[in-house]
Design a protein around this motif. Structure first.
Motif, mmCIF file in Angstrom:
data_model
loop_
_atom_site.group_PDB
_atom_site.id
_atom_site.type_symbol
_atom_site.label_atom_id
_atom_site.label_comp_id
_atom_site.label_asym_id
_atom_site.label_seq_id
_atom_site.Cartn_x
_atom_site.Cartn_y
_atom_site.Cartn_z
ATOM 1 N N ASP A 11 0.852 -1.188 0.000
ATOM 2 C CA ASP A 11 0.000 0.000 0.000
ATOM 3 C C ASP A 11 0.888 1.239 0.000
ATOM 4 O O ASP A 11 1.526 1.555 0.998
ATOM 5 N N ARG A 12 0.925 1.938 -1.119
ATOM 6 C CA ARG A 12 1.786 3.127 -1.248
ATOM 7 C C ARG A 12 1.227 4.334 -0.498
ATOM 8 O O ARG A 12 1.948 5.273 -0.227
ATOM 9 N N GLY A 13 -0.035 4.312 -0.128
ATOM 10 C CA GLY A 13 -0.630 5.436 0.585
ATOM 11 C C GLY A 13 -0.467 5.350 2.098
ATOM 12 O O GLY A 13 -0.928 6.222 2.826
ATOM 13 N N ALA A 14 0.218 4.326 2.587
ATOM 14 C CA ALA A 14 0.334 4.137 4.033
ATOM 15 C C ALA A 14 1.210 5.201 4.683
ATOM 16 O O ALA A 14 0.984 5.580 5.823
ATOM 17 N N ARG A 15 2.197 5.699 3.986
ATOM 18 C CA ARG A 15 3.090 6.694 4.583
ATOM 19 C C ARG A 15 2.330 7.976 4.926
ATOM 20 O O ARG A 15 2.574 8.581 5.956
ATOM 21 N N ALA A 16 1.393 8.366 4.083
ATOM 22 C CA ALA A 16 0.587 9.558 4.358
ATOM 23 C C ALA A 16 -0.504 9.265 5.374
ATOM 24 O O ALA A 16 -1.009 10.170 6.016
ATOM 25 N N GLY A 17 -0.866 8.004 5.528
ATOM 26 C CA GLY A 17 -1.911 7.622 6.473
ATOM 27 C C GLY A 17 -3.260 7.510 5.797
ATOM 28 O O GLY A 17 -3.521 8.134 4.781
ATOM 29 N N HIS A 18 -4.098 6.688 6.371
ATOM 30 C CA HIS A 18 -5.456 6.514 5.872
ATOM 31 C C HIS A 18 -6.387 7.320 6.771
ATOM 32 O O HIS A 18 -6.353 7.163 7.985
ATOM 33 N N CYS A 50 -3.458 4.370 11.906
ATOM 34 C CA CYS A 50 -2.745 5.515 11.330
ATOM 35 C C CYS A 50 -2.938 6.760 12.191
ATOM 36 O O CYS A 50 -2.013 7.551 12.371
ATOM 37 N N ARG A 51 -4.123 6.937 12.726
ATOM 38 C CA ARG A 51 -4.369 8.105 13.581
ATOM 39 C C ARG A 51 -3.555 8.012 14.871
ATOM 40 O O ARG A 51 -3.057 9.020 15.362
#
Length: 138
Positions: free
Chosen positions: A80-87, A93-94
């Protein structure tokens, strides 16, 4: 079953965390059979470690965001490439400080009142408030 739209989250983070938790519960079970408090606490510690391992792998991109993923991203080896920015809707992620207010600073506070929208400087009185708009900005 070509119409199956389920995304159960078969991920590296999920399988690894589950495997570590199974080891932990097994050690706890052996400790209960032996009547050993040390084995029971060791097993419970391994179960707690499984939570941290799963969370770390999720943050590294080996988990999945909440909800259903596109079919092309459902493979276990797809990172998941969007994990660094967080979901945005992800509790993990929070907790890590990710996924909050994308595009905005976390420390920015905006007060909304009947008179209008007031920015971060409005509390000190240094900035005039903007007129209220009929459109809501998200």
């Amino acid at each position: 079953m070509s119409g199956n739209h389920h995304d159960e989250g078969h991920t590296v983070a999920g399988w690894t965390g589950c495997a570590v938790a199974v080891v932990g519960t097994s050690v706890t079970g052996v400790g209960m059979c032996l009547g050993s408090a040390a084995w029971i606490w060791l097993g419970l510690g391994v179960v707690g470690l499984s939570v941290l391992v799963t969370w770390g792998l999720h943050l590294a991109g080996w988990g999945k965001p909440p909800g259903i993923r596109p079919v092309a991203e459902r493979g276990m080896r797809v990172r998941d490439r969007g994990a660094r920015a967080g979901h945005p809707a992800c509790v993990g992620c929070r907790l890590a400080g990710r996924g909050r207010g994308r595009g905005r600073s976390v420390s920015t506070v905006v007060a909304v009142s009947a008179q209008g929208v007031q920015g971060p400087d409005a509390a000190s009185g240094s900035a005039p408030s903007a007129p209220a708009s009929s459109e809501s900005v998200v």
